[in-house]
Every structure is written in structure tokens, then in C-alpha cells.
Write an enzyme that holds these catalytic residues in place. Structure first.
Site, short mmCIF file in Angstrom:
data_model
loop_
_atom_site.label_atom_id
_atom_site.label_comp_id
_atom_site.label_asym_id
_atom_site.label_seq_id
_atom_site.Cartn_x
_atom_site.Cartn_y
_atom_site.Cartn_z
N ASP A 1 5.04 0.85 11.96
CA ASP A 1 3.83 0.18 11.47
C ASP A 1 3.72 -1.27 11.93
O ASP A 1 2.70 -1.93 11.68
CB ASP A 1 3.79 0.22 9.94
CG ASP A 1 3.29 1.56 9.41
OD1 ASP A 1 2.84 2.39 10.23
OD2 ASP A 1 3.34 1.77 8.19
N ILE B 1 8.26 7.52 16.59
CA ILE B 1 7.81 8.14 15.34
C ILE B 1 6.53 8.94 15.55
O ILE B 1 6.47 10.13 15.22
CB ILE B 1 7.58 7.06 14.25
CG1 ILE B 1 8.83 6.17 14.11
CG2 ILE B 1 7.22 7.73 12.93
CD1 ILE B 1 10.08 6.90 13.68
N ARG C 1 0.99 14.54 11.70
CA ARG C 1 1.91 14.29 10.60
C ARG C 1 1.90 15.55 9.73
O ARG C 1 1.25 15.62 8.70
CB ARG C 1 1.47 13.04 9.81
CG ARG C 1 1.76 11.76 10.57
CD ARG C 1 1.50 10.53 9.73
NE ARG C 1 0.11 10.12 9.85
CZ ARG C 1 -0.34 8.97 9.36
NH1 ARG C 1 0.46 8.14 8.72
NH2 ARG C 1 -1.60 8.64 9.49
N PRO C 2 2.60 16.60 10.20
CA PRO C 2 2.47 17.91 9.57
C PRO C 2 2.99 17.92 8.14
O PRO C 2 3.87 17.15 7.77
CB PRO C 2 3.32 18.82 10.47
CG PRO C 2 4.32 17.90 11.11
CD PRO C 2 3.59 16.60 11.30
N VAL C 3 2.40 18.82 7.35
CA VAL C 3 2.79 18.96 5.95
C VAL C 3 3.82 20.07 5.76
O VAL C 3 4.14 20.42 4.63
CB VAL C 3 1.56 19.21 5.06
CG1 VAL C 3 0.60 18.05 5.13
CG2 VAL C 3 0.86 20.51 5.46
N ASP C 4 4.33 20.61 6.87
CA ASP C 4 5.25 21.74 6.74
C ASP C 4 6.51 21.37 5.98
O ASP C 4 7.07 22.22 5.24
CB ASP C 4 5.60 22.31 8.12
CG ASP C 4 6.22 21.30 9.06
OD1 ASP C 4 5.95 20.09 8.89
OD2 ASP C 4 6.96 21.70 9.97
N LEU C 5 6.99 20.15 6.10
CA LEU C 5 8.20 19.75 5.37
C LEU C 5 7.95 19.76 3.86
O LEU C 5 8.82 20.15 3.08
CB LEU C 5 8.68 18.38 5.82
CG LEU C 5 9.11 18.25 7.29
CD1 LEU C 5 9.61 16.84 7.57
CD2 LEU C 5 10.19 19.26 7.64
N CYS D 1 -5.70 8.35 9.58
CA CYS D 1 -5.68 7.78 10.93
C CYS D 1 -5.28 8.81 11.97
O CYS D 1 -4.47 9.69 11.72
CB CYS D 1 -4.68 6.62 10.98
SG CYS D 1 -5.27 5.12 10.18
N ARG E 1 -4.82 10.28 4.25
CA ARG E 1 -3.73 11.22 4.48
C ARG E 1 -2.73 11.23 3.32
O ARG E 1 -2.11 12.24 3.02
CB ARG E 1 -3.01 10.87 5.78
CG ARG E 1 -1.99 11.89 6.24
CD ARG E 1 -1.58 11.66 7.66
NE ARG E 1 -2.65 11.94 8.59
CZ ARG E 1 -2.85 13.12 9.14
NH1 ARG E 1 -2.11 14.15 8.80
NH2 ARG E 1 -3.83 13.31 9.99
N ARG F 1 -8.36 -0.47 4.73
CA ARG F 1 -7.48 0.50 4.09
C ARG F 1 -6.13 -0.10 3.75
O ARG F 1 -5.42 0.41 2.86
CB ARG F 1 -7.26 1.72 4.98
CG ARG F 1 -8.46 2.63 5.16
CD ARG F 1 -8.12 3.84 6.02
NE ARG F 1 -6.87 4.43 5.55
CZ ARG F 1 -5.80 4.62 6.32
NH1 ARG F 1 -5.81 4.27 7.59
NH2 ARG F 1 -4.71 5.17 5.82
N LYS G 1 0.83 -1.20 0.00
CA LYS G 1 0.00 0.00 0.00
C LYS G 1 0.87 1.26 0.00
O LYS G 1 0.62 2.21 -0.75
CB LYS G 1 -0.91 0.02 1.23
CG LYS G 1 -1.73 1.30 1.39
CD LYS G 1 -2.54 1.30 2.65
CE LYS G 1 -1.74 1.71 3.87
NZ LYS G 1 -1.65 3.19 3.98
N ASN G 2 1.89 1.28 0.84
CA ASN G 2 2.71 2.48 0.99
C ASN G 2 3.61 2.73 -0.22
O ASN G 2 4.18 3.82 -0.34
CB ASN G 2 3.55 2.40 2.26
CG ASN G 2 2.70 2.50 3.51
OD1 ASN G 2 1.57 3.00 3.46
ND2 ASN G 2 3.20 2.02 4.63
#
Length: 419
Positions: free
Chosen positions: A306, A328, A121-125, A116, A92, A398, A22-23
Site C-alpha cells: 500500500d 502482492i 483478490r480471490p475469496v477462496d481462502l 479497486c 471489497r 475511500r 481504514k484497514n
């Protein structure tokens, strides 16, 4: 919402074919936005809720997307640039369309993602890296609104302050069609990153260093379709390996990559589990009598976050005390109260879980809170005495393809209850 009813105490024996990852599949699907001509064909595509959502998202952007018999096809040019909240909120990984859409169309409006609730899990990066490449980005009404310079994104030196798989993937895709050379420092090293780079290179990209901390991308003018096979899902393989270890018996996992699970194999062997592998198979056998082992999650090639919930379930019936440290995600112990309902003895102190093994677990009514918590509760129920019912398994759908059928084929007593 569907639930799973499980009668525990059954030994698992048999063979399980591992699905595509999936990933790996989700960023590969986002590459459909980068095609200038031809068709991107991805085989070994897992049939999951997340891959279906990604197809819907790509179609909403003008891409022709379909999955038939685990083969995905993508073609056409993006004709829209807005990834709407109603779609993005469900997954996400939708943030992965930001980089490809921006570099291909020059403009992107992507809703801040959902998914989830295992922690921030910020999107700033992602945003900071695209700004380094010349993008102008604003956050407005829950959307990321991004514009590239008139002459396109520019290659840049990008230094991530912390490792991020998603940000590494997004920038690799964006840089593939940027002007000049991009170098990513402190890049994620996961096998899924290598798989993405291999696919893009087959499409005509020039990417080197994938799988190391420094990835170099030389931008090209256009990318074409190709045929590519999604790598096997190492997390699915690891989950079934732990299920085999906790229930006893012998499981053979086929179509997998044992080299992607070296950290798990090390700790399972320490726990007293028999692990044998060839290049593409793993054989697990155990009598269910387990040694306590302590782990700390970390970025690849360390122990995967995970697989943390699944391994905690295993340690809950080990002969002694163990400790798990989660580095993490700050909220990835939501499965602990559910395991406690089954009789597990687990005490939390911040990001550390102290586990005192018990002789047996008891069946109970359980509620899944996220994808990996879901499979950990399934694993616990397989070992437990009596009947368990795990609800809210839409999380499970999922990330695990045909989960109950794969387990039934190996002797599990498990039934999906449709509501």
C-alpha cells in the site's frame, strides 16, 4: 466526479494529525454483527467513503450503525442475512461480514465484492476456511451462499496456503462464536489483526497469538459491546512522510505508531531523508536531494504494497537508478503511465519496475485508477513544476480523510474542483 488542482513546487512544513486506520476500522465495524447485548463504540473512526459504505451495509443487515464526530456506534441484532450487490460492489472489504454473519445467524448470502482494480483478490481462502469449520457454501448468481451446521460453526485447524489479511480477519471473527478451538496457521501479522483481536477480547472473546503466524481462538457463547479506539493509519502516515520527503521542508506527524512503519523508515533513511520519532510522532525533513533505493513489497512486517506507488513516485526524482518489485498484487503498476505523463522514466518488466531518476517532474492532467495510485499522483503533483489536475479522486476519498485540508495547512497549493 471531483478532481484536485495542484500547483507544485511548494515546500511542506507543519503538523498533520493521522486519522484512524481504514484497514483496521472496517473489520472492527463488522464486529457489530457479533454483539449479543450492549453497544460497540469505536473512537478515532475515520470519516471515509468506505466507512460510510460499511455503515450502510450493516444497517441493511438490521444493525443500528452511525458515525458522529469520528465515533461509531453499533447495536442491535442482525435481522437479515443478505448483503446485496448494490452495496457490496462499492467496497471489497464487504466480504468481512461473511464470517460474523454466518457465525451469528447461521446463514449468510453475500455478493462477491467489488473495489479497486489492482489485481485479483480471490475469496477462496475465506470459503475454504469456513468449510473447514463445517459450513456448506455455494456460489450462485454472483453470491456466496453459506449455511452453518444446525449446532453452529465448529472450531478447526486452518492452514492458509498463502497469507491473507482479510481471510485471517474473517476467520477470527467467525471462530469467536464457534464451538471449540480454532487454530489459524500462516495467519497475517498486520497491526490491524492485533487491533481486531484486542477489540474482540474486550467484547469477551478468547483470542491469543494475534500478530504472529499462529492465532488461537477459543469460541465463546456470546459477545458484548465495548469501547475501543481504532489504531492510527500507518499507510496514511507513510504517505505523508513520503510527501514531506519529496517536497522538502519539515513535517511532524502526530497520533501515529512509528513502530508500525519500521520498513518504511529504513528505506527513507537510506534515501537520505531525516527521520526522527517518539512513541507517537514522526518528524520528517529533507532537502529533496534523494538517493536511489530498491525495494520489494511483502507481507507485514515487510515493505507494504500500500506504500509502493508512493515510494515509486519518490524514486522517480532520485539521483540514480532504483528497482521496485511488487509481490502482492499483479496489477499494481497502473500509476506508472500517469507518472510517465509527468516526465518520470519508468520501465516495466512483469512485476518489476526499473526507475531512472529525473531532475524534475512536470504538471499534467492525470487520472487516478485506485486508492494508492491516487495519493501517489498527489505526491508527484506536489513536487512537479506547474499545475496538475488529478481526476477520479473518489478513490482517494475511500482512504484519506480531509486530504486537501491537511496538505493546505502545511503550505500546499491544492484545491478541490467539484463537478
Amino acid at each position: 466526479m471531483d478532481s484536485l488542482k495542484i500547483i507544485g513546487g511548494k515546500t511542506l512544513n507543519g503538523r498533520i494529525k493521522i486519522s484512524g486506520a481504514k484497514n483496521a476500522a472496517l473489520p472492527l465495524m463488522a464486529c457489530g454483527l457479533l454483539i449479543n447485548k450492549g453497544n460497540l463504540e469505536l473512537s478515532s473512526m475515520p470519516n471515509l467513503a468506505d466507512t460510510k459504505f460499511m455503515c450502510i451495509l450493516l444497517e441493511s443487515l438490521g444493525i443500528k450503525a452511525k458515525i458522529i464526530n469520528n465515533i461509531a456506534h453499533f447495536s442491535g441484532n442482525p435481522s437479515k442475512h443478505v448483503a446485496k450487490y448494490d452495496i457490496v460492489r462499492k467496497m471489497r472489504a464487504s466480504i468481512l461480514v461473511l464470517g460474523p454473519l454466518l457465525t451469528r445467524v447461521g446463514i449468510a448470502k453475500v455478493s462477491l465484492p467489488g473495489g479497486c482494480s489492482i489485481g485479483t483478490r480471490p475469496v477462496d481462502l475465506h470459503i475454504q476456511a469456513l468449510e473447514r469449520m463445517g459450513a456448506t457454501i455455494n456460489l450462485f448468481n454472483g453470491y456466496i451462499e453459506a449455511k452453518a451446521p444446525r449446532n453452529g460453526l465448529q472450531g478447526a485447524e486452518i492452514k492458509f496456503p498463502k497469507i491473507s489479511v482479510g481471510a485471517t480477519e474473517n476467520i477470527i471473527m467467525a471462530a469467536s462464536l464457534a464451538n471449540g478451538r480454532t487454530k489459524i496457521h500462516n495467519a497475517a501479522k498486520e497491526p490491524e489483526i492485533i487491533d481486531l483481536a484486542n477489540c474482540l477480547n474486550s467484547m469477551g472473546a478468547q483470542i491469543s497469538g494475534a500478530g504472529t503466524s499462529e492465532v488461537i481462538i477459543k469460541g465463546v457463547k456470546c459477545l458484548n459491546g465495548c469501547k475501543h479506539t481504532v489504531i492510527p493509519d500507518r499507510i496514511e502516515a507513510g504517505s505523508f512522510a513520503i510527501a514531506g520527503a519529496i517536497t522538502g521542508g519539515e513535517l511532524e506527524l502526530i497520533n501515529c505508531e512509528p513502530r508500525h512503519l519500521l520498513s518504511l523508515s529504513e528505506y527513507l533513511i537510506k534515501a537520505g531523508v531525516n527521520w526522527k520519532n517518539t512513541d507517537k510522532t514522526i518528524t520528517i525533513s529533507s532537502n529533496g536531494n534523494l538517493n536511489p533505493v530498491s525495494i520489494t513489497t511483502s507481507e507485514y512486517p515487510g515493505f507494504p504494497t500500500d506504500l509502493q506507488a508512493q515510494f515509486m513516485t519518490l524514486m522517480s526524482i532520485a539521483n540514480g537508478n532504483s528497482k521496485i518489485v511488487e509481490t502482492i498484487f499483479e496489477n499494481r503498476f497502473m500509476h506508472v503511465p500517469e507518472l510517465a505523463r509527468m516526465g518520470a522514466n519508468i520501465n516495466l518488466n512483469g512485476r518489476t519496475a526499473n526507475i531512472s531518476g529525473v531532475q524534475s517532474l512536470n504538471g499534467a492532467r492525470l487520472m487516478a485508477t485506485d486508492l494508492r495510485a491516487s495519493i501517489s499522483l498527489i505526491i508527484a503533483a506536489l513536487r512537479a513544476e506547474g499545475e496538475s489536475v488529478v481526476s477520479r479522486i473518489y478513490h482517494l476519498d475511500r482512504g484519506y480523510e480531509k486530504i486537501e485540508q491537511k496538505l493546505i495547512n502545511c503550505g500546499a497549493d491544492i484545491e478541490r474542483i467539484r463537478e
